[in-house]
Design an enzyme around this catalytic site. Structure first.
Site, mmCIF file in Angstrom:
data_model
loop_
_atom_site.group_PDB
_atom_site.id
_atom_site.type_symbol
_atom_site.label_atom_id
_atom_site.label_comp_id
_atom_site.label_asym_id
_atom_site.label_seq_id
_atom_site.Cartn_x
_atom_site.Cartn_y
_atom_site.Cartn_z
ATOM 1 N N GLU A 181 -1.704 10.199 2.859
ATOM 2 C CA GLU A 181 -1.802 9.142 1.841
ATOM 3 C C GLU A 181 -2.711 8.011 2.328
ATOM 4 O OE1 GLU A 181 1.954 7.536 0.574
ATOM 5 O OE2 GLU A 181 1.046 6.402 -1.054
ATOM 6 N N SER B 213 10.118 5.078 -1.876
ATOM 7 C CA SER B 213 10.651 3.708 -1.809
ATOM 8 C C SER B 213 11.947 3.554 -2.591
ATOM 9 C CB SER B 213 9.637 2.719 -2.396
ATOM 10 O OG SER B 213 8.417 2.834 -1.745
ATOM 11 N N SER C 25 5.089 5.770 -8.901
ATOM 12 C CA SER C 25 3.896 5.872 -9.750
ATOM 13 C C SER C 25 3.889 7.207 -10.492
ATOM 14 C CB SER C 25 2.618 5.771 -8.902
ATOM 15 O OG SER C 25 2.633 4.589 -8.144
ATOM 16 N N GLN D 296 5.808 10.424 -6.222
ATOM 17 C CA GLN D 296 6.346 10.208 -4.875
ATOM 18 C C GLN D 296 7.612 9.363 -4.937
ATOM 19 O OE1 GLN D 296 4.463 7.258 -2.341
ATOM 20 N NE2 GLN D 296 4.348 8.749 -0.695
ATOM 21 N N GLY D 297 8.741 9.927 -4.572
ATOM 22 C CA GLY D 297 10.018 9.193 -4.572
ATOM 23 C C GLY D 297 10.420 8.833 -3.152
HETATM 24 C C1 FAD Z 1 0.965 -0.222 -7.106
HETATM 25 C C2 FAD Z 1 2.066 0.342 -6.267
HETATM 26 C C3 FAD Z 1 2.376 1.681 -6.374
HETATM 27 C C4 FAD Z 1 3.411 2.214 -5.608
HETATM 28 N N1 FAD Z 1 3.705 3.540 -5.778
HETATM 29 C C5 FAD Z 1 4.742 4.065 -5.086
HETATM 30 C C6 FAD Z 1 5.117 5.431 -5.292
HETATM 31 O O1 FAD Z 1 4.522 6.157 -6.103
HETATM 32 N N2 FAD Z 1 6.166 5.916 -4.614
HETATM 33 C C7 FAD Z 1 6.855 5.167 -3.706
HETATM 34 O O2 FAD Z 1 7.765 5.689 -3.087
HETATM 35 N N3 FAD Z 1 6.534 3.872 -3.482
HETATM 36 C C8 FAD Z 1 5.499 3.303 -4.157
HETATM 37 N N4 FAD Z 1 5.161 1.986 -3.953
HETATM 38 C C9 FAD Z 1 6.001 1.158 -3.071
HETATM 39 C C10 FAD Z 1 5.315 0.709 -1.788
HETATM 40 O O3 FAD Z 1 5.203 1.766 -0.893
HETATM 41 C C11 FAD Z 1 6.176 -0.458 -1.243
HETATM 42 O O4 FAD Z 1 6.062 -1.531 -2.169
HETATM 43 C C12 FAD Z 1 5.686 -0.923 0.106
HETATM 44 O O5 FAD Z 1 5.943 0.056 1.077
HETATM 45 C C13 FAD Z 1 6.353 -2.257 0.522
HETATM 46 O O6 FAD Z 1 7.745 -2.175 0.451
HETATM 47 P P1 FAD Z 1 8.592 -3.276 -0.343
HETATM 48 O O7 FAD Z 1 7.954 -3.467 -1.685
HETATM 49 O O8 FAD Z 1 10.024 -2.850 -0.286
HETATM 50 O O9 FAD Z 1 8.380 -4.630 0.456
HETATM 51 P P2 FAD Z 1 9.225 -5.144 1.723
HETATM 52 O O10 FAD Z 1 9.402 -4.019 2.678
HETATM 53 O O11 FAD Z 1 10.433 -5.844 1.209
HETATM 54 O O12 FAD Z 1 8.230 -6.172 2.365
HETATM 55 C C14 FAD Z 1 8.111 -7.518 1.910
HETATM 56 C C15 FAD Z 1 7.103 -8.217 2.830
HETATM 57 O O13 FAD Z 1 7.584 -8.248 4.191
HETATM 58 C C16 FAD Z 1 6.627 -7.673 5.061
HETATM 59 N N5 FAD Z 1 7.294 -6.932 6.124
HETATM 60 C C17 FAD Z 1 8.364 -6.112 5.992
HETATM 61 N N6 FAD Z 1 8.676 -5.566 7.190
HETATM 62 C C18 FAD Z 1 7.783 -6.054 8.098
HETATM 63 C C19 FAD Z 1 7.590 -5.875 9.508
HETATM 64 N N7 FAD Z 1 8.362 -5.052 10.229
HETATM 65 N N8 FAD Z 1 6.561 -6.544 10.107
HETATM 66 C C20 FAD Z 1 5.759 -7.374 9.385
HETATM 67 N N9 FAD Z 1 5.906 -7.587 8.048
HETATM 68 C C21 FAD Z 1 6.891 -6.936 7.414
HETATM 69 C C22 FAD Z 1 5.844 -6.706 4.187
HETATM 70 O O14 FAD Z 1 4.566 -6.421 4.717
HETATM 71 C C23 FAD Z 1 5.756 -7.506 2.878
HETATM 72 O O15 FAD Z 1 4.707 -8.433 2.923
HETATM 73 C C24 FAD Z 1 4.136 1.408 -4.704
HETATM 74 C C25 FAD Z 1 3.834 0.050 -4.583
HETATM 75 C C26 FAD Z 1 2.808 -0.482 -5.356
HETATM 76 C C27 FAD Z 1 2.508 -1.945 -5.217
#
Ligand code: FAD
Length: 377
Positions: free
Chosen positions: A239, A124, A156, A121-122
């Site tokens: 998902e 993020s 992932s 999944q691409g």
């Molecule tokens: C084990 C793992 C596997 C993953 N696999 C994939 C994958 O295969 N493909 C893919 O595309 N992505 C993947 N991801 C990415 C995942 O979807 C993102 O990490 C997740 O959506 C959070 O985005 P971010 O890391 O950019 O955090 P940020 O968006 O930067 O958030 C940081 C913090 O701020 C909080 N926050 C942000 N905006 C708000 C809001 N509006 N209100 C309240 N709180 C807020 C968040 O909840 C978090 O606590 C994976 C992540 C993990 C940990």
């Protein structure tokens, strides 16, 4: 969906149980978590075994009740987890089934079900995780292709994937939710570079993916150009709504193992620990029932899960984290020994409330879309 099996469901359950009992002892040992080619071969091999026995289609064509029975019995018997097939079977495949053309379904679904192709999944990007609509990976149309440049992160299984469900920006001038397109990108296309990222638990479960002028045929677009946000909501609802449900049964299995472990090492005498185990058991039972309800509601409403999946994701990820915190209580000082069971699981459990959308985001969705509270700024 009834909570008791109909005669047809009972017959399916008994047949599946018997088959699992016969086939599981002959499975090869699980490969080392660091051995990605081995893990890919193992996961695809199990999918092929399911396919040959007529069970692969349970993920797609069966009634919600049969799907739940399949997940329940597979987990109870200790059958392999979907593993590298997670994205293909549980959300890219279902999205293509719901939103793709007949030609796209014919091209991509059979190899997923036969255990021949792995998807990743691409979605993020470094500045587009929770705020997914901020994504900047650009795709410009050139003849019959899109030419894609940008980068993805936390992808992932990217190391072993054949295909990527990729979100790209096709109209940078449109309001940000309106200029996005959902593409199926071959991972072996020229210009795709995968750089693994190491997790806290030591393994490289995900990767950065760099995209440099990658040509993706326009025929690989699922949904209309610039309508990708709507298609993405379908993917995310699968998902969050159905992809993790089998793991609830696995959590109950772990809970029983924890109770046995506590009896063996004397921690069972602690009433607070016993209460915690009991509460978690109740939580996982409730999650299973919630899932049955969600899956039934989805089937009644056209097959795509709704926002109920966010309630599930929120509670499931928190409960699973708590399960492994409880495991640390049961282990006592052994919880610092990486070779003990549950210790690596505990480290990776920290990611559950982040992956597939953080708990804060699920709360926002529940507040806005289920409870009708005002939208955040
Ligand atoms: C084990 C793992 C596997 C993953 N696999 C994939 C994958 O295969 N493909 C893919 O595309 N992505 C993947 N991801 C990415 C995942 O979807 C993102 O990490 C997740 O959506 C959070 O985005 P971010 O890391 O950019 O955090 P940020 O968006 O930067 O958030 C940081 C913090 O701020 C909080 N926050 C942000 N905006 C708000 C809001 N509006 N209100 C309240 N709180 C807020 C968040 O909840 C978090 O606590 C994976 C992540 C993990 C940990």
């Amino acid at each position: 969906m009834d909570l008791c099996d109909t005669p047809e469901e009972a017959e399916f359950r008994a047949r599946l149980r018997e088959w699992l009992h016969e086939v599981l002892p002959g499975l090869p040992p699980k490969p080392d978590p660091a051995d990605w080619p081995g893990r890919r071969a193992y996961d695809l091999g199990w999918q092929r075994t399911l396919y040959d026995a007529g069970y692969a289609d349970v993920h797609r064509n069966a009634s919600p009740a049969l799907r739940m029975i399949f997940l329940e019995e597979s987990e109870k018997a200790g059958a392999p987890y979907v593993g590298a097939n997670f994205v293909g079977l549980l959300h890219a495949g279902p999205t293509i089934a719901a939103e793709g053309t007949d030609a796209q379904r014919a091209r991509w679904l059979p190899p997923i079900l036969r255990g021949e192709e792995v998807w990743c999944q691409g979605f993020s990007e470094p500045d587009a995780g929770s705020d997914l609509a901020a994504l900047r990976t650009r795709a410009r149309r050139d003849g019959d292709d899109y030419v894609v440049t940008g980068g993805k992160i936390w992808t992932s299984h990217a190391e072993v994937a054949d295909w990527c469900e990729l979100l790209v920006r096709t109209d940078p001038d449109a309001p940000r939710h309106h200029g996005i397109t959902w593409l199926a990108m071959p991972m072996d296309a020229e210009g795709v570079t995968v750089r693994p990222l190491r997790t806290l638990a030591g393994s490289a479960e995900f990767a950065e993916v760099f995209l440099d002028e990658v040509r993706v045929p326009a025929a690989n677009r699922v949904g209309a150009e610039n309508d990708g946000w709507r298609v993405t909501m379908v993917t995310l609802s699968f998902e969050r709504g159905t992809a993790f449900v089998g793991e609830v049964v696995a959590c109950r299995r772990t809970l029983r193992q924890l109770a046995c472990g506590a009896r063996e090492n004397g921690r069972w005498d602690d009433p607070a620990l016993r209460r915690r185990l009991g509460r978690l058991d109740a939580e996982f039972r409730a999650l299973w029932r919630l899932t049955q309800w969600n899956v039934s509601a989805a089937m009644a409403g056209g097959g795509v899960p709704g926002v109920g999946g966010s309630v599930f994701k929120l509670r499931y990820s928190a409960a699973r984290q708590e399960l492994y915190d409880t495991a640390a209580d049961v282990l006592g000082p052994d919880a610092l020994d990486l070779d003990r069971p549950w210790v690596l699981d505990r480290l990776s459990s920290l990611s559950y409330t982040i992956a597939a959308g953080t708990s804060q985001i699920q709360r926002n969705i529940v507040a806005e879309r289920m409870l009708g509270l005002p939208k955040g700024r």
